[in-house]
Design a protein around this motif. Structure first.
Motif, PDB file in Angstrom:
ATOM      1  N   GLY A 106      48.255  69.365  81.213  1.00  0.00           N
ATOM      2  CA  GLY A 106      47.913  70.609  80.523  1.00  0.00           C
ATOM      3  C   GLY A 106      48.747  71.804  80.971  1.00  0.00           C
ATOM      4  N   VAL A 107      49.651  71.552  81.910  1.00  0.00           N
ATOM      5  CA  VAL A 107      50.470  72.626  82.470  1.00  0.00           C
ATOM      6  C   VAL A 107      51.626  72.972  81.512  1.00  0.00           C
ATOM      7  CG1 VAL A 107      52.044  73.134  84.395  1.00  0.00           C
ATOM      8  CG2 VAL A 107      49.912  71.918  84.823  1.00  0.00           C
ATOM      9  N   GLU A 108      52.020  74.258  81.454  1.00  0.00           N
ATOM     10  CA  GLU A 108      53.134  74.658  80.590  1.00  0.00           C
ATOM     11  C   GLU A 108      54.370  75.013  81.411  1.00  0.00           C
ATOM     12  OE1 GLU A 108      51.670  77.759  78.007  1.00  0.00           O
ATOM     13  OE2 GLU A 108      51.007  76.257  76.553  1.00  0.00           O
ATOM     14  N   PHE A 109      55.513  75.050  80.704  1.00  0.00           N
ATOM     15  CA  PHE A 109      56.780  75.336  81.387  1.00  0.00           C
ATOM     16  C   PHE A 109      57.523  76.511  80.781  1.00  0.00           C
ATOM     17  CE2 PHE A 109      56.082  70.779  81.752  1.00  0.00           C
ATOM     18  CZ  PHE A 109      56.088  70.639  83.131  1.00  0.00           C
ATOM     19  N   PRO A 115      59.801  69.424  77.044  1.00  0.00           N
ATOM     20  CA  PRO A 115      58.523  69.944  76.551  1.00  0.00           C
ATOM     21  C   PRO A 115      58.264  71.370  77.058  1.00  0.00           C
ATOM     22  CG  PRO A 115      58.116  68.393  78.338  1.00  0.00           C
ATOM     23  CD  PRO A 115      59.609  68.450  78.135  1.00  0.00           C
ATOM     24  N   LEU A 116      59.069  72.308  76.564  1.00  0.00           N
ATOM     25  CA  LEU A 116      58.982  73.689  77.035  1.00  0.00           C
ATOM     26  C   LEU A 116      58.031  74.510  76.179  1.00  0.00           C
ATOM     27  CD1 LEU A 116      62.787  74.507  77.439  1.00  0.00           C
ATOM     28  CD2 LEU A 116      61.137  74.255  79.314  1.00  0.00           C
ATOM     29  N   GLU A 117      57.531  75.587  76.772  1.00  0.00           N
ATOM     30  CA  GLU A 117      56.729  76.538  76.017  1.00  0.00           C
ATOM     31  C   GLU A 117      57.475  77.861  75.909  1.00  0.00           C
ATOM     32  OE1 GLU A 117      54.214  79.627  74.945  1.00  0.00           O
ATOM     33  OE2 GLU A 117      54.684  79.465  77.080  1.00  0.00           O
ATOM     34  N   GLN A 118      58.360  78.125  76.856  1.00  0.00           N
ATOM     35  CA  GLN A 118      58.958  79.455  76.950  1.00  0.00           C
ATOM     36  C   GLN A 118      60.382  79.429  77.519  1.00  0.00           C
ATOM     37  OE1 GLN A 118      57.449  82.283  80.140  1.00  0.00           O
ATOM     38  NE2 GLN A 118      56.717  83.350  78.326  1.00  0.00           N
ATOM     39  N   LEU A 119      61.205  80.353  76.999  1.00  0.00           N
ATOM     40  CA  LEU A 119      62.504  80.628  77.616  1.00  0.00           C
ATOM     41  C   LEU A 119      62.410  81.988  78.298  1.00  0.00           C
ATOM     42  CD1 LEU A 119      65.082  79.687  74.794  1.00  0.00           C
ATOM     43  CD2 LEU A 119      64.196  78.222  76.639  1.00  0.00           C
TER      44      LEU A 119
END
Ligand code: C2E
Ligand code: CA
Ligand code: CA
Ligand code: CA
Length: 279
Positions: free
Chosen positions: A173-176, A195-199
């Motif tokens: 459930g962790v984001e990157f 599997p990124l969420e953000q730059l």
């Protein structure tokens, strides 16, 4: 020549000798610092385009009894070389998760996300995913509130292994967030596989805005790229209104920097959040 105030050995290369001694001293001090609990973290608030606080990045600080506050750039490289970063990095993760748990039943605070920097040796550990799982379980923190900041250079070192590890962490459930983005030399083709969420746009591109044409182009390109990959994008090191305006006009969604707040203690951060709660 430099005044020899240090009374150090001056056999071959005085410069090198000093470096070796300083290094050894620093390493001893670093080991002791862990035992003596001289580390602390500061929280730097992060904002969305409406100006709401969405969370904070945890930034490590070393409060040395004589030297005072030592900046991470001065000790993290050595902490990485000596493997001491493993203990310290774990402690930062625990600190973040404990704090998330404290906020979990407080209105508004419960929606805050905490971002933690992960070093190369930490991420490379075989059982890193298990460590994160264990910390989440022990603290009872919500994984979706935890964001791990990884750098491009850390990932491309062994891209297959990185992708697998990111997926196993993502399953928790962790984001990157991809930190220092734009400073690496990597090909962009791998970006879609992560599997990124953000730059996170590196400060070095922000500091010269809006005057530097080249950096303006880089920043615009990163934002466009984030949009087409359906990723959020955060600018770090935003120091003035002109920079913020440029970023806003080009579709940046999240902000962090001295314009809003310097990194502050958790108590200061809580007070800061309290005064920013939208009515
Ligand atoms: P970073 O991850 O790129 O963090 C951003 C750095 O920019 C931080 O420096 C922050 O204090 C600084 N900064 C934020 N806003 C502004 C601004 O508006 N203007 C300017 N001039 N600077 C700003 P800091 O705290 O000295 O940390 C330096 C680096 O140390 C970090 O760079 C990160 O790579 C590393 N670091 C910090 N904490 C940790 C940690 O817990 N673990 C690991 N592995 N690395 C850490
Ligand atoms: Ca970072
Ligand atoms: Ca950076
Ligand atoms: Ca970084």
């Amino acid at each position: 020549a430099k005044a020899d105030g240090r009374n150090t050995l001056r056999f071959f290369d005085p410069e090198m000798q000093a470096t070796v001694i300083e290094r050894a001293t620093l390493e001893t001090a670093l080991r002791y610092a862990i035992e003596d609990q001289q580390f602390l973290v500061h929280y730097q608030p992060q904002f969305n385009e409406q100006g709401d606080i969405i969370g904070a990045e945890l930034l490590l600080r070393w409060k040395h009894p004589e030297r005072g506050m030592v900046r991470p750039d001065e000790f993290i490289p050595l902490a990485e070389e000596t493997g001491l970063i493993l203990q310290v990095g774990r402690w930062v993760l625990e600190t973040a998760c404990k704090q998330l748990k404290v906020w979990a039943d407080q209105p508004y605070f419960q929606n805050l996300n905490l971002a933690v920097n992960v070093s190369q040796c930490q991420f490379r550990e075989d059982d890193f995913t298990d460590q994160v799982r264990q910390i989440l379980e022990e603290t009872g923190a919500s994984p979706k509130r935890l964001k791990l900041e990884l750098t491009e250079s850390l990932l491309i070192d062994d891209i297959e292994c990185s992708i697998n590890k990111m997926h196993s962490l993502r399953a928790l459930g962790v984001e990157f967030s991809l930190d220092d983005f734009g400073t690496g030399y990597s090909s962009l083709s791998y970006l879609t596989q992560l599997p990124l969420e953000q730059l996170k746009i590196d400060r070095s591109f922000i500091s010269t805005l809006p005057d530097s044409h080249n950096d303006a182009v880089v920043v615009q390109t990163i934002i466009t790229m984030a949009q087409s990959l359906k990723l959020s994008v955060i600018a770090e090191g935003v120091e003035n209104e002109a920079q913020k305006q440029f970023l806003e006009q080009h579709g940046c969604t999240n902000y962090q920097g001295y314009l809003f707040s310097k990194p502050i203690t958790v108590t200061e951060f809580e007070a800061f959040v309290a005064t920013h709660i939208p009515l």
